[in-house]
Motif scaffolding. Structure first.
Motif, mmCIF file in Angstrom:
data_model
loop_
_atom_site.group_PDB
_atom_site.id
_atom_site.type_symbol
_atom_site.label_atom_id
_atom_site.label_comp_id
_atom_site.label_asym_id
_atom_site.label_seq_id
_atom_site.Cartn_x
_atom_site.Cartn_y
_atom_site.Cartn_z
ATOM 1 N N LEU A 57 2.995 6.172 -5.597
ATOM 2 C CA LEU A 57 2.730 6.303 -7.024
ATOM 3 C C LEU A 57 1.480 7.140 -7.274
ATOM 4 O O LEU A 57 1.471 7.997 -8.158
ATOM 5 C CB LEU A 57 2.581 4.923 -7.669
ATOM 6 C CG LEU A 57 3.849 4.069 -7.729
ATOM 7 C CD1 LEU A 57 3.518 2.661 -8.208
ATOM 8 C CD2 LEU A 57 4.904 4.704 -8.630
ATOM 9 N N SER A 58 0.431 6.912 -6.481
ATOM 10 C CA SER A 58 -0.809 7.663 -6.693
ATOM 11 C C SER A 58 -0.658 9.130 -6.306
ATOM 12 O O SER A 58 -1.405 9.984 -6.795
ATOM 13 C CB SER A 58 -1.962 7.017 -5.925
ATOM 14 O OG SER A 58 -1.781 7.165 -4.539
ATOM 15 N N ALA A 91 3.978 -4.769 -7.048
ATOM 16 C CA ALA A 91 2.924 -4.125 -6.265
ATOM 17 C C ALA A 91 1.729 -3.775 -7.153
ATOM 18 O O ALA A 91 0.575 -3.964 -6.756
ATOM 19 C CB ALA A 91 3.464 -2.875 -5.576
ATOM 20 N N LEU A 92 2.008 -3.293 -8.346
ATOM 21 C CA LEU A 92 0.934 -2.953 -9.273
ATOM 22 C C LEU A 92 0.193 -4.197 -9.756
ATOM 23 O O LEU A 92 -1.040 -4.207 -9.838
ATOM 24 C CB LEU A 92 1.493 -2.164 -10.462
ATOM 25 C CG LEU A 92 2.014 -0.774 -10.127
ATOM 26 C CD1 LEU A 92 2.811 -0.199 -11.299
ATOM 27 C CD2 LEU A 92 0.879 0.142 -9.744
ATOM 28 N N LYS A 95 8.322 6.153 -10.763
ATOM 29 C CA LYS A 95 9.026 4.917 -10.429
ATOM 30 C C LYS A 95 10.490 5.226 -10.104
ATOM 31 O O LYS A 95 11.044 4.711 -9.135
ATOM 32 C CB LYS A 95 8.916 3.952 -11.614
ATOM 33 C CG LYS A 95 9.392 2.567 -11.376
ATOM 34 C CD LYS A 95 9.101 1.698 -12.602
ATOM 35 C CE LYS A 95 9.456 0.264 -12.362
ATOM 36 N NZ LYS A 95 9.080 -0.608 -13.487
ATOM 37 N N LEU A 131 1.917 1.820 -3.625
ATOM 38 C CA LEU A 131 0.771 2.343 -4.374
ATOM 39 C C LEU A 131 0.455 3.782 -3.981
ATOM 40 O O LEU A 131 0.132 4.607 -4.838
ATOM 41 C CB LEU A 131 -0.446 1.444 -4.148
ATOM 42 C CG LEU A 131 -0.284 -0.012 -4.573
ATOM 43 C CD1 LEU A 131 -1.492 -0.829 -4.143
ATOM 44 C CD2 LEU A 131 -0.035 -0.133 -6.069
ATOM 45 N N ALA A 157 -1.989 -5.494 -6.856
ATOM 46 C CA ALA A 157 -3.200 -4.690 -6.698
ATOM 47 C C ALA A 157 -4.202 -4.995 -7.805
ATOM 48 O O ALA A 157 -5.407 -5.127 -7.545
ATOM 49 C CB ALA A 157 -2.846 -3.206 -6.691
ATOM 50 N N SER A 158 -3.707 -5.131 -9.011
ATOM 51 C CA SER A 158 -4.575 -5.437 -10.140
ATOM 52 C C SER A 158 -5.272 -6.774 -9.951
ATOM 53 O O SER A 158 -6.477 -6.908 -10.180
ATOM 54 C CB SER A 158 -3.746 -5.454 -11.425
ATOM 55 O OG SER A 158 -4.516 -5.917 -12.498
ATOM 56 N N THR A 169 0.820 -1.221 0.000
ATOM 57 C CA THR A 169 0.000 0.000 0.000
ATOM 58 C C THR A 169 0.851 1.266 0.000
ATOM 59 O O THR A 169 0.436 2.286 -0.561
ATOM 60 C CB THR A 169 -0.964 0.028 1.197
ATOM 61 O OG1 THR A 169 -0.216 -0.157 2.405
ATOM 62 C CG2 THR A 169 -2.026 -1.046 1.074
ATOM 63 N N ILE A 206 8.173 -2.630 -7.640
ATOM 64 C CA ILE A 206 7.115 -1.680 -7.961
ATOM 65 C C ILE A 206 6.122 -2.320 -8.923
ATOM 66 O O ILE A 206 4.909 -2.234 -8.735
ATOM 67 C CB ILE A 206 7.704 -0.378 -8.526
ATOM 68 C CG1 ILE A 206 8.598 0.280 -7.469
ATOM 69 C CG2 ILE A 206 6.608 0.572 -8.996
ATOM 70 C CD1 ILE A 206 9.435 1.414 -7.972
ATOM 71 N N THR A 207 6.642 -2.986 -9.935
ATOM 72 C CA THR A 207 5.774 -3.691 -10.870
ATOM 73 C C THR A 207 4.969 -4.763 -10.152
ATOM 74 O O THR A 207 3.778 -4.928 -10.401
ATOM 75 C CB THR A 207 6.599 -4.315 -12.010
ATOM 76 O OG1 THR A 207 7.359 -3.286 -12.646
ATOM 77 C CG2 THR A 207 5.713 -4.996 -13.038
#
Length: 84
Positions: free
Chosen positions: A40-41, A64-65, A46, A37, A68-69, A34, A61-62
């Motif tokens: 980034l938000s 984490a994305l 990055k 994320l 989340a997806s 979190t 980082i990838t």
């Protein structure tokens, strides 16, 4: 993205019940998904994230994305009941 690559990325996400309240973290570190994320938000790139936290890797980082997806991509079932 190939399924094998997704599996390798998701292996970077760990959940340890006694750490960080059981929240998913990056590679067992005290760095929650979190937080990645959130940064980034908030507009952090990055590159800025990697510079600010040198122990993170680009694949973290990838991961984490991707995590989340996958967590947000769940089926929604709508059931309409007759009022009879």
């Amino acid at each position: 993205m190939e399924e094998n690559q997704v599996k390798q990325l998701l292996a970077r996400i760990t959940v340890k019940p006694g750490m960080m309240g059981g929240r998913p973290t990056i590679r067992g570190m005290r760095f929650p998904v979190t937080d990645v994320l959130g940064y980034l938000s908030a507009g952090m790139s990055k590159e800025e994230l990697l510079e600010s936290f040198p122990y993170l890797e680009a694949d973290d980082i990838t991961a984490a994305l991707v995590y989340a997806s996958k967590k947000l991509n769940h089926p929604v079932i709508v059931v309409q009941l007759d009022a009879a």
